[in-house]
Design a protein around this motif. Structure first.
Motif, short mmCIF file in Angstrom:
data_model
loop_
_atom_site.label_atom_id
_atom_site.label_comp_id
_atom_site.label_asym_id
_atom_site.label_seq_id
_atom_site.Cartn_x
_atom_site.Cartn_y
_atom_site.Cartn_z
N GLU B 138 0.81 -1.23 0.00
CA GLU B 138 0.00 0.00 0.00
C GLU B 138 0.84 1.27 0.00
O GLU B 138 0.43 2.30 -0.53
N GLY B 139 2.00 1.20 0.64
CA GLY B 139 2.77 2.43 0.75
C GLY B 139 2.21 3.39 1.78
O GLY B 139 2.63 4.54 1.87
N ALA B 145 4.84 2.63 -2.51
CA ALA B 145 3.97 1.46 -2.60
C ALA B 145 4.67 0.34 -3.38
O ALA B 145 5.71 0.56 -4.00
#
Lengths: 430, 430
Positions: B138-139, B145
């Protein structure tokens, strides 16, 4: 060096510009938040201290000081005939947070300087001259703005004024008591022959025209709105353009519309979107919600009505085109004010007499003078602010311009306080 | 009842949809922030707990589990010929704050369910099948990400990955150690025969076309920008329209331009202003400053280049017209990814074989599969999300659609793991 240096008044009757500037600097230190800004919210300790200071100066200058029930302070210099209604001048001492140091204070202190000048010349006026400090002009602490002058002029009841509360729930009546300015005098209900207020323009018009004096012919009426567009938040990377319900794109169309409406009625119209809040306001999400404020001003209420109608139709159109829901709320409605032709003429004549470049101007903001216009002949003297100071909100000016404004204010007041030929005679004698 | 109920697969070889759904519900409780959302930031306790849970299930299912140096977890089911490179599937278990419960997890658990299904049928594949859990897709906690898959595919060095820090300054290497997932296996550097990832679409395209399967042909490239317009804050009531340097009006013109650029390249382009910050953002002040973000996506890098050029020219024009200064900063540049034609065809064929309505689709977001496309034949299976759930970010789906996706993923994986005629024969036997 700016366009307004080296002003030479064409008559000998003039205020002491150095004394006035010194007073302004002294008052400006009370609540100062920077060299040129101050935070002196209405009826706080710093507002109380500024009031005390000016009242002390007025007392020294021989004035009779009275305070009314909403805390407005009247500093009176008797006239020859105290059976006649007085001529009033003044402004306010409260400020916005980080407000300009000349906003309000220069009108009050110019009035006081004029009384001192008349004292020094031993000039007696036909009518009494009173300098007033209005309570809570800014509306920054207690809503609404121009509250003290509004109660005085009958726009609000005294109970309404006293029961206003600030963000902490403090009642205005209690705040007045706390600083010792809940006065015994009734608020309003007496005749005022004329009211003239000097104020800094807080706009670029006079400076750009190299006029040192503005004869204020009117104050723009105002309409305020809060508009919310409601669409659907969705992912920026995976929601096709044609399926979006983008509240911010709708808001952008409204911002352009507001600009177009302003241009359509230029140069007298102002049309502004000052505030925009976006939800969720994240770089990779199509905005689902946008709230914006609209501020319309124009000196003609009929034009404001047209601007209002165009905005309402535009919101319906933009919402329909964008698949958006909308909420529309009018938050402000102030009618336009036309100042008294005699007051405007007195300001023009005084400026011409003194040799100051003068132009007619329309005020964008409401001032205490707009409330006074309900009950007496009212007018205003604007002095320029200087963009060269680099302050965003253009609240700076120079000692020379303040002196010019005070001189014009003095002559315009005398034209009312002396009546007819006596003004010319008195000026000639002085 | 929605468009996707009552799906009847056309072949007997299929996963156990109830078991898969049960696993998803169990994993969804780890870090749950509501009935349908969870906050399971990368390498936090909840991410660790979710990893532990899936590893335990994989071990139960007879997999050999290994963890590499960036914390990617590989759960391997041996093939007949371990000298051949494996076929890989998987996704991630980390989430955004209040992220959807199917984002990532459904790809991981579908992979595990496929291994169990093959176990139950005692089906042996030519190549090994591995299910992977990528680190920090997801970062949201560690920038950027798709970090675990990026290091695996050589987009970043291992040192770069391990030295990323979160908002509190915690290094990714330390966070991995803390939850016990700093593995001994080297990261990347080995041959992968093919990578297929199942993911929820997170957009409205499949639902609106009533397609239960998306064969993802490409992932949009992306350009991100931060643009600041600098004008001059001034009073709304006293600054004539023609003298304004209104940063928000400039921003509104840019928002409209971004919309036009998106429409010009519709339906594949996405163009979004998601964030707008206005200063001072006060109802009666003309805005002096506006910062906005622009997000462009398109599956063709040449089109992105055109969009970029139009934006840059527009910023110059809007700034010039409005007397504004501008700051222009490109923040994101991701090239478009075309997925492997063989992988895309395998997904289409599997959906047709199983009787699921299928359409080609372009991914708006980047996924781990985009990183894997650097080093192997890669593809993706999308399943629809349902707007009827009323969630803004469209992260909900149904047990039937997840089962459909897992079935398609299984058949597409088998087509690669069995090779040629053996796939058809095996399916016929099953």
């Amino acid at each position: 060096m700016n366009a307004f240096e080296n002003l030479a008044p064409a008559t000998d009757l003039r205020v002491d510009g150095d004394r006035l500037w010194g007073n302004l600097m002294e008052i400006g230190r009370i609540g100062a938040s920077s060299d040129v800004e101050l935070t002196r919210l209405a009826l706080t300790d710093s507002d109380g201290a500024a009031r005390d200071c000016v009242v002390a100066w007025a007392t020294e200058a021989g004035c009779e000081v009275s305070v009314d029930a909403i805390g407005n302070i009247f500093m009176r210099r008797a006239g020859r005939r105290d059976d006649l209604s007085p001529v009033l001048t003044g402004s306010h001492l409260d400020s916005q947070p980080d407000g300009g140091r000349f906003d309000g204070a220069c009108g009050v202190l110019a009035g006081l300087e004029i009384l001192r000048t008349l004292n020094a010349r031993d000039m007696q006026t036909e009518r009494a001259l009173e300098v007033v400090i209005w309570t809570n002009e800014e509306g920054a602490r207690f809503h609404p703005a121009t509250l003290g002058s509004g109660v005085f002029a009958g726009a609000h009841t005294l109970d309404y004024g006293l029961s206003r509360t600030d963000a902490d729930g403090v009642r205005l009546a209690d705040a007045l008591q706390r600083i010792g300015y809940a006065g015994p005098a009734p608020c309003g209900g007496r005749n005022i022959y004329a009211y003239l207020e000097m104020h800094i323009e807080q706009g670029p018009v006079l400076e750009s025209a190299s006029a040192s004096i503005g004869a204020v012919t009117a104050a723009r009426g105002r309409r305020g709105y809060e508009i919310t567009l409601i669409g659907e938040a969705s992912r920026a990377g995976s929601t096709p353009m044609e399926r979006r319900r983008d509240a911010l794109f709708g808001a952008a169309r409204l911002i352009s519309l507001v600009h177009d409406i302003g241009m359509m009625h230029a140069p007298l119209a102002c049309a502004t979107v000052g505030m925009l809040q976006v939800r969720p306001n994240v770089h990779n999400v199509v905005p689902g919600r946008a709230m914006l404020t609209v501020d319309f001003r124009h000196p003609d209420d009929a034009v404001l009505l047209d601007m209002d109608a165009r905005l309402r139709a535009g919101v319906v159109r933009v919402a329909k085109d964008g698949g958006l829901d909308s909420e529309f709320r009018q938050t402000v409605s102030q009618t336009a004010v036309r100042f008294d032709a005699g007051c405007v003429a007195a300001v023009r004549r005084a400026a011409n007499h003194l040799g100051y470049p003068c132009m007619d101007i329309v005020s964008g903001a409401a001032h205490d003078a707009c409330q006074l216009a309900r009950v007496t002949a009212a007018g205003m003297v604007f002095i320029p602010c200087l963009s060269a100071t680099g302050r965003d909100d253009a609240d700076e000016t120079t000692p020379e311009l303040i002196e010019a404004g005070a001189n014009v204010l003095m002559h315009a007041l005398l034209a009312h306080a002396l009546e007819g030929d006596r003004y010319a005679a008195a000026v000639a004698r002085a």
